[in-house]
Design a protein around this motif. Structure first.
Motif, PDB file in Angstrom:
ATOM      1  N   LEU A   3      -3.834  44.381  49.701  1.00  7.77           N
ATOM      2  CA  LEU A   3      -2.419  44.349  50.018  1.00  7.77           C
ATOM      3  C   LEU A   3      -1.936  42.922  49.824  1.00  7.77           C
ATOM      4  O   LEU A   3      -2.438  41.993  50.459  1.00  7.77           O
ATOM      5  N   MET A   4      -0.982  42.759  48.943  1.00 10.65           N
ATOM      6  CA  MET A   4      -0.481  41.428  48.602  1.00 10.65           C
ATOM      7  C   MET A   4       0.931  41.284  49.126  1.00 10.65           C
ATOM      8  O   MET A   4       1.853  41.911  48.611  1.00 10.65           O
ATOM      9  N   GLU A   5       1.103  40.426  50.151  1.00 15.08           N
ATOM     10  CA  GLU A   5       2.430  40.179  50.693  1.00 15.08           C
ATOM     11  C   GLU A   5       3.041  38.952  50.029  1.00 15.08           C
ATOM     12  O   GLU A   5       2.332  38.042  49.608  1.00 15.08           O
ATOM     13  N   ALA A  23       0.405  47.258  47.184  1.00 18.63           N
ATOM     14  CA  ALA A  23      -0.958  47.766  47.331  1.00 18.63           C
ATOM     15  C   ALA A  23      -1.567  47.881  45.951  1.00 18.63           C
ATOM     16  O   ALA A  23      -1.036  48.582  45.084  1.00 18.63           O
ATOM     17  N   LEU A  24      -2.682  47.162  45.744  1.00 18.38           N
ATOM     18  CA  LEU A  24      -3.315  47.084  44.432  1.00 18.38           C
ATOM     19  C   LEU A  24      -4.717  47.674  44.497  1.00 18.38           C
ATOM     20  O   LEU A  24      -5.430  47.474  45.473  1.00 18.38           O
ATOM     21  N   GLY A  25      -5.104  48.372  43.441  1.00 18.68           N
ATOM     22  CA  GLY A  25      -6.452  48.922  43.384  1.00 18.68           C
ATOM     23  C   GLY A  25      -6.424  50.389  43.021  1.00 18.68           C
ATOM     24  O   GLY A  25      -5.406  50.931  42.588  1.00 18.68           O
ATOM     25  N   ASP A  26      -7.560  51.029  43.217  1.00 15.86           N
ATOM     26  CA  ASP A  26      -7.719  52.431  42.866  1.00 15.86           C
ATOM     27  C   ASP A  26      -7.214  53.281  44.030  1.00 15.86           C
ATOM     28  O   ASP A  26      -7.961  53.601  44.954  1.00 15.86           O
ATOM     29  N   TRP A  35       5.017  47.102  58.572  1.00 17.98           N
ATOM     30  CA  TRP A  35       5.053  45.651  58.761  1.00 17.98           C
ATOM     31  C   TRP A  35       4.774  45.339  60.229  1.00 17.98           C
ATOM     32  O   TRP A  35       5.323  45.991  61.134  1.00 17.98           O
ATOM     33  N   TYR A  36       3.959  44.335  60.440  1.00 20.26           N
ATOM     34  CA  TYR A  36       3.641  43.834  61.768  1.00 20.26           C
ATOM     35  C   TYR A  36       3.818  42.324  61.729  1.00 20.26           C
ATOM     36  O   TYR A  36       3.858  41.723  60.660  1.00 20.26           O
ATOM     37  N   ARG A  37       3.912  41.725  62.907  1.00 21.65           N
ATOM     38  CA  ARG A  37       4.025  40.275  62.932  1.00 21.65           C
ATOM     39  C   ARG A  37       3.263  39.716  64.126  1.00 21.65           C
ATOM     40  O   ARG A  37       3.061  40.397  65.131  1.00 21.65           O
ATOM     41  N   GLN A  38       2.874  38.462  63.999  1.00 21.38           N
ATOM     42  CA  GLN A  38       2.175  37.775  65.079  1.00 21.38           C
ATOM     43  C   GLN A  38       2.663  36.346  65.154  1.00 21.38           C
ATOM     44  O   GLN A  38       2.505  35.585  64.194  1.00 21.38           O
ATOM     45  N   ALA A  39       3.243  36.013  66.284  1.00 22.82           N
ATOM     46  CA  ALA A  39       3.691  34.653  66.542  1.00 22.82           C
ATOM     47  C   ALA A  39       2.567  33.884  67.237  1.00 22.82           C
ATOM     48  O   ALA A  39       1.698  34.497  67.871  1.00 22.82           O
ATOM     49  N   PRO A  40       2.564  32.576  67.149  1.00 24.70           N
ATOM     50  CA  PRO A  40       1.504  31.779  67.802  1.00 24.70           C
ATOM     51  C   PRO A  40       1.413  32.085  69.289  1.00 24.70           C
ATOM     52  O   PRO A  40       2.422  32.098  69.994  1.00 24.70           O
ATOM     53  N   GLY A  41       0.197  32.354  69.746  1.00 25.67           N
ATOM     54  CA  GLY A  41      -0.024  32.622  71.157  1.00 25.67           C
ATOM     55  C   GLY A  41       0.374  34.005  71.611  1.00 25.67           C
ATOM     56  O   GLY A  41       0.297  34.310  72.804  1.00 25.67           O
ATOM     57  N   LYS A  42       0.791  34.852  70.680  1.00 23.01           N
ATOM     58  CA  LYS A  42       1.215  36.209  71.045  1.00 23.01           C
ATOM     59  C   LYS A  42       0.382  37.242  70.299  1.00 23.01           C
ATOM     60  O   LYS A  42      -0.261  36.941  69.293  1.00 23.01           O
ATOM     61  N   GLU A  43       0.424  38.466  70.794  1.00 25.72           N
ATOM     62  CA  GLU A  43      -0.291  39.540  70.138  1.00 25.72           C
ATOM     63  C   GLU A  43       0.492  40.053  68.930  1.00 25.72           C
ATOM     64  O   GLU A  43       1.718  39.903  68.846  1.00 25.72           O
ATOM     65  N   ILE A 105      -9.926  57.988  53.678  1.00 24.50           N
ATOM     66  CA  ILE A 105      -8.684  57.306  54.039  1.00 24.50           C
ATOM     67  C   ILE A 105      -9.067  56.058  54.822  1.00 24.50           C
ATOM     68  O   ILE A 105      -9.775  56.150  55.818  1.00 24.50           O
ATOM     69  N   TYR A 106      -8.588  54.911  54.364  1.00 28.91           N
ATOM     70  CA  TYR A 106      -8.939  53.655  55.003  1.00 28.91           C
ATOM     71  C   TYR A 106      -7.672  52.877  55.327  1.00 28.91           C
ATOM     72  O   TYR A 106      -6.684  52.944  54.602  1.00 28.91           O
ATOM     73  N   ALA A 107      -7.736  52.098  56.391  1.00 35.13           N
ATOM     74  CA  ALA A 107      -6.640  51.212  56.763  1.00 35.13           C
ATOM     75  C   ALA A 107      -6.929  49.806  56.263  1.00 35.13           C
ATOM     76  O   ALA A 107      -8.048  49.304  56.403  1.00 35.13           O
ATOM     77  N   TYR A 108      -5.936  49.199  55.678  1.00 33.24           N
ATOM     78  CA  TYR A 108      -6.065  47.844  55.152  1.00 33.24           C
ATOM     79  C   TYR A 108      -4.955  46.971  55.721  1.00 33.24           C
ATOM     80  O   TYR A 108      -3.849  47.447  56.005  1.00 33.24           O
ATOM     81  N   TRP A 109      -5.281  45.684  55.845  1.00 31.06           N
ATOM     82  CA  TRP A 109      -4.308  44.670  56.242  1.00 31.06           C
ATOM     83  C   TRP A 109      -4.175  43.642  55.119  1.00 31.06           C
ATOM     84  O   TRP A 109      -5.156  43.309  54.459  1.00 31.06           O
ATOM     85  N   GLY A 110      -2.972  43.139  54.953  1.00 35.38           N
ATOM     86  CA  GLY A 110      -2.769  42.017  54.050  1.00 35.38           C
ATOM     87  C   GLY A 110      -3.123  40.709  54.746  1.00 35.38           C
ATOM     88  O   GLY A 110      -3.474  40.689  55.926  1.00 35.38           O
ATOM     89  N   GLN A 111      -2.999  39.626  53.993  1.00 33.50           N
ATOM     90  CA  GLN A 111      -3.372  38.319  54.525  1.00 33.50           C
ATOM     91  C   GLN A 111      -2.233  37.678  55.317  1.00 33.50           C
ATOM     92  O   GLN A 111      -2.449  36.700  56.030  1.00 33.50           O
TER      93      GLN A 111
END
Length: 119
Positions: A3-5, A23-26, A35-43, A105-111
């Motif tokens: 996953l390329m953001e 989403a790249l690949g086979d 979409w999810y987000r994470q701020a410093p010090g937060k979940e 079926i798999y779950a993937y996260w981007g960087q």
């Protein structure tokens, strides 16, 4: 599968950004994507997502400011963010449930892509 953001940047309060996640690949298909987000010090928290049924879930803080969309022909998802606030500053992640075969079926996260909103 990768996953390329992209699209994160430094922007002033009140500004706009458009994030992309490819989403790249086979890939046979994508069952859910969000979409999810994470701020410093937060979940990490949900921003917006397409569920497996195709409906959209939005976090309360989106409040009409953000719009999630997708182009299934390109396996790409977008997040249009308007009226950005300093509290939107975070690392924004893409997550996808990818169907490799009907039995796999798999779950993937981007960087992650950094969004910084200055006041």
């Amino acid at each position: 599968v990768q996953l390329m953001e992209s699209g994160g940047d430094l922007v002033q309060a009140g500004g706009s950004l458009r994030l992309s996640c490819a989403a790249l690949g086979d890939i046979f298909s994508i069952r859910a994507m969000g979409w999810y987000r994470q701020a410093p010090g937060k979940e990490r928290e949900l921003v917006a997502r397409f569920t497996s049924s195709g409906s959209i879930d939005n976090a309360d803080f989106v409040k009409g400011r953000f719009t999630i969309s997708r182009d299934n022909t390109k396996n790409t998802m977008y997040l249009q963010m308007n009226s950005l606030k300093p509290e939107d500053t975070a690392l924004y992640y893409c997550r996808a449930e990818v169907v490799i075969t009907p039995d796999e079926i798999y779950a993937y996260w981007g960087q992650g892509t950094q969004v910084t909103v200055s006041s």
